[in-house]
Design an enzyme around this catalytic site. Structure first.
Site, mmCIF file in Angstrom:
data_model
loop_
_atom_site.group_PDB
_atom_site.id
_atom_site.type_symbol
_atom_site.label_atom_id
_atom_site.label_comp_id
_atom_site.label_asym_id
_atom_site.label_seq_id
_atom_site.Cartn_x
_atom_site.Cartn_y
_atom_site.Cartn_z
ATOM 1 N N GLU A 154 -0.194 -1.013 5.803
ATOM 2 C CA GLU A 154 0.958 -0.526 6.602
ATOM 3 C C GLU A 154 0.789 0.829 6.902
ATOM 4 O O GLU A 154 0.964 1.423 7.932
ATOM 5 C CB GLU A 154 2.437 -0.617 6.163
ATOM 6 C CG GLU A 154 3.425 -0.696 7.143
ATOM 7 C CD GLU A 154 3.975 0.923 7.125
ATOM 8 O OE1 GLU A 154 4.857 0.912 8.121
ATOM 9 O OE2 GLU A 154 3.648 1.755 6.196
ATOM 10 N N GLU A 155 0.378 1.785 6.018
ATOM 11 C CA GLU A 155 0.464 3.215 6.086
ATOM 12 C C GLU A 155 -0.794 3.770 7.058
ATOM 13 O O GLU A 155 -0.740 4.682 7.402
ATOM 14 C CB GLU A 155 0.299 3.839 4.942
ATOM 15 C CG GLU A 155 1.468 3.526 3.607
ATOM 16 C CD GLU A 155 2.736 4.211 4.351
ATOM 17 O OE1 GLU A 155 3.091 4.821 5.486
ATOM 18 O OE2 GLU A 155 3.872 4.159 3.550
ATOM 19 N N ASP A 170 0.833 -1.213 -0.195
ATOM 20 C CA ASP A 170 0.053 -0.025 -0.022
ATOM 21 C C ASP A 170 0.854 1.301 -0.036
ATOM 22 O O ASP A 170 1.950 1.290 0.135
ATOM 23 C CB ASP A 170 -0.805 0.069 1.104
ATOM 24 C CG ASP A 170 -0.201 0.065 2.624
ATOM 25 O OD1 ASP A 170 0.944 -0.765 2.392
ATOM 26 O OD2 ASP A 170 -0.779 0.781 3.443
ATOM 27 N N ASP A 176 11.827 -1.624 4.905
ATOM 28 C CA ASP A 176 10.799 -0.603 4.656
ATOM 29 C C ASP A 176 11.429 0.638 5.499
ATOM 30 O O ASP A 176 10.535 1.412 6.284
ATOM 31 C CB ASP A 176 9.461 -1.123 5.141
ATOM 32 C CG ASP A 176 8.222 -0.019 5.363
ATOM 33 O OD1 ASP A 176 8.498 0.759 4.485
ATOM 34 O OD2 ASP A 176 7.584 -0.125 6.249
#
Lengths: 479, 479
Positions: free
Chosen positions: A164-165, A96, A195
């Site tokens: 994740e965001e 994402d 990441d």
């Protein structure tokens, strides 16, 4: 055993094809923070499954269920290799991306953020560095081995998530449940999270710690509605007056937190530790690059600056709302309901559980001193624990050797802690009981979240090589 | 000579027709703060001209020219009567209204703000009390005299403007120029402004003063763009940290201004003056009505409260922008550019010219103490002088007698000063050199700007009678 030269040659010779792979990934508008784009996100997970399967990976899409009325995007769980004589590496990344606020014509090619634009060795596009570049890097490694018919030196488990965001809803629960009842993590020997970013634009880093976070909202409420400042100014208690007085008590302009019993919990650095920060490859000019040339550093001592980011707590006031809108001009209101948001970044031994009651009690005590008839509410919104990993582990040694093999020994990696917070790091560390490494691909100026996001082609290609080499170094490692 | 009973009877008997007149006025969407509605505003001026002409008034539409790319609405200049043996009253009002932010279905009849809805003796609609009700009140007075074939006891000059809610661009220049070169104001003996409200919901007031205002913007700028609070928290100076510290120095929670040499310029009230505020018909419960029941008063002494509004300066912080938007959730940024807005309400001898350098110098000195590397800018946005009129003038005596004649002697008017700022008051006073009176029609709870705007039918009808009676009392006055 290092990675065979055929692997390195393949990667180097397939730069264009690898850029095309990232171009395809970026074209998926997988914005997790925008519910109207949810179907794109689900499609991205399905596409990623297909790509992995073409490269010989066995893939399961794990359904995380619904969040409110929306289906959560799949966890993409990939497995390649079941050779019990080999180590098993768990790789984490996410597909994402952050929302796009820039206009199309702010991007170099005048197209939109989801069309990868390569210019001056930089690939611009949303998700290029965060985190589709690193994820595609792993696919590049797989492709090279498949085409060259090279066996992978280790077994790999891939966990690629799609939220994740926006705080990874459901991920921790999945990990805990899978550890207790499943077998996806069973053979894992070490974890590699791809990441985050280098500290600068020139030297690779290995990241062995992250700060925790405790996020608060403080509301102060006065009259029922906004009041006219002419008619009621000096008749009533104004929430804004109370609010700025309270916020002014939280932190000094030096960065020192003035909520009692926070700073004094963190041991001062030893001379050796301070020296280790001083030896890091970091200049004031590196910070100025990030601040757009503004010389707003808290210290001219880079060791102090780096400790401010990595090993001290910090407190930032993110904003105040409930006042006037951008278009309201010279409005003369006494705003009735003010909401401020601030957060503390935490280092050991500070935890959300420790700071929540202290922050809350302090603000309420200071508010009492104001003798205001307004009402206050302090609310903890969420957070995460700090984490510091074992940087002397063979997992780090493997990454260190791989980095030097690709970038050269003069660019040996600095060992750094991340100022931001990546909660899954701690979850992997605690629940799997295995060493966790953060192995970044991109540079400090990639603009992951807020500006023109990019990934340098050289970081993408060399990063792919580092990922591959790392697998061989893990295979070699004496455990 | 009081107003003839036929006048009072006519007004009383034409309540429905007068409400219809206001309904027609409210239906014109004359929002001066919304450039897309400019044609409505121009149409309203033209309609008003026709209505006045039908009632025997000679009307000129004065073209104020362009503002940016938009035609300014006309000043409607009306004259009726040229009898040199009579006094001449200048009446001021405005036909523009504030923007509407409420949804249609928040209004009692579920229709929109521009459809007058009469319910429980209250007339709801944008502009009902501010200021179309008072303007229509004057038309009602004219109609009664025309139909009853009564001569008006005075000559009247009407000045109705269309940009009051956005700072009356061009009005001061028109007045100055007309005083110097024209004859519209030549015969004027006194001024009656009908554009404010009672202090409470039960007792009429006459208003003999307004506070001035000085409006400021303070900007603090750090890095070029918003920065990630994880990566840069405790590395850089944060503009929000500086901002809340500076704003916290401006005013105490008691309302006392802490910028040096402001408070000490205002003479303390004498015992007599304090007593005069104590005698005003005002209760704590009046304030609580306005605050929606929230008991956020700065004092329980109503004399202190009223002096806070009328004869002390005040300082309100209206808002802070440059932080996060409403929809940004738990954003973790260090905002890069913060802009705060605040204003001081001024009483004599305080003037914008006096406070501007002191506020600016104080903030810059306090900022210097912070040792911040951010940048500060303090900007004066505009303001107006305070004004206190001569309340013992025959103009006030006439209004006092008219008010008691209509509302009864037990509701004799309180003499009050307005906490808000009405710059044209001072312009009339200074440029015409004539006594200026503010004669309000509506009540304190009419919600002129921010909420469900209304005007009570009884205030509209009795207000019309007061306006008529006032003209007779002016005619009677010994000058």
């Amino acid at each position: 055993m290092a990675a065979p030269s055929s692997f390195n040659d393949y990667v180097q010779n397939h730069t264009d094809a690898f850029i095309d792979r990232l171009r395809t990934a970026v074209a998926y508008k997988s914005v997790s923070g925008d519910s109207t784009m949810r179907q794109n996100l689900i499609d991205t997970g399905i596409w990623l499954k297909g790509e992995l399967e073409n490269l010989g990976v066995t893939v399961k899409l794990h359904d995380l269920g619904m969040q409110d009325d929306l289906q959560l995007p799949y966890l993409v769980l990939g497995s390649i290799g079941t050779d019990a004589s080999k180590k098993t590496v768990l790789v984490y990344g996410h597909y994402d991306v952050m929302p796009v606020t820039m206009q199309a014509n702010d991007w170099p090619d005048g197209s939109d953020a989801f069309i990868l634009d390569v210019k001056d060795d930089k690939m611009y596009g949303r998700g290029s560095t965060d985190d589709k570049g690193p994820v595609m890097g792993w696919l590049n490694v797989l492709e090279a081995h498949q085409r060259l018919q090279l066996p992978l030196p280790v077994n790999i488990r891939f966990l690629f998530e799609g939220m994740e965001e926006v705080g990874s809803p459901g991920l921790d629960e999945f990990i805990v449940n899978e550890v207790n009842n499943g077998d996806f993590f069973k053979e894992v020997d070490c974890v590699c999270i791809t990441d985050n970013y280098w500290l600068t634009t020139r030297r690779p880093v290995l990241t062995y710690g992250v700060r925790g976070i405790a996020y608060f909202t403080m509301d102060i409420t006065g009259a029922k509605d906004d009041m006219h400042s002419g008619l009621y100014g000096r008749m009533i208690h104004e929430p804004m007056t109370d609010m700025v007085k309270l916020l002014s008590k939280l932190v000094e302009t030096t960065g020192v937190i003035t909520v009692p019993d926070i700073e004094n919990q963190v041991p001062p650095p030893s001379d050796d530790e301070r020296e280790s920060y001083r030896l890091m490859d970091y200049q004031l000019s590196d910070l100025w690059k990030d601040t757009g040339g503004r010389k707003v550093e808290l210290s001219e001592d880079t060791a102090e600056l780096l400790m401010g980011r990595m090993r001290y707590p910090s407190l930032s006031i993110h904003g105040i709302r409930g006042t006037f809108d951008t278009n309201d001009g010279l409005k003369t209101i006494i705003p009735a309901n003010i909401s401020a948001r601030f957060s503390l970044r935490l280092v050991e031994p500070l935890t959300p559980d420790y700071v929540i009651p202290r922050v809350t009690a302090f603000l309420k005590a200071e508010f009492a001193k104001l003798n205001s008839k307004n009402e206050i509410e302090v609310k903890y919104e969420g957070g995460g624990l700090p984490w510091v990993g074992e940087r002397n582990h063979w997992n780090y040694q493997a990454a260190d050797a791989a980095t030097q093999a690709v970038w050269g020994s003069s660019l040996y990696p600095n060992y750094v802690r991340e100022g931001g917070s990546i909660p899954v790091t701690l979850t992997f560390s605690e629940k799997l009981g295995k060493n966790v490494l953060l192995l970044p691909m991109g540079q400090s100026d990639d603009g992951a979240h807020s500006s023109l996001e990019k990934l340098d082609v050289s970081n993408y290609i060399n990063g792919t090589r580092v990922f591959g080499e790392y697998l061989y170094q893990v295979a070699n490692a004496q455990t």
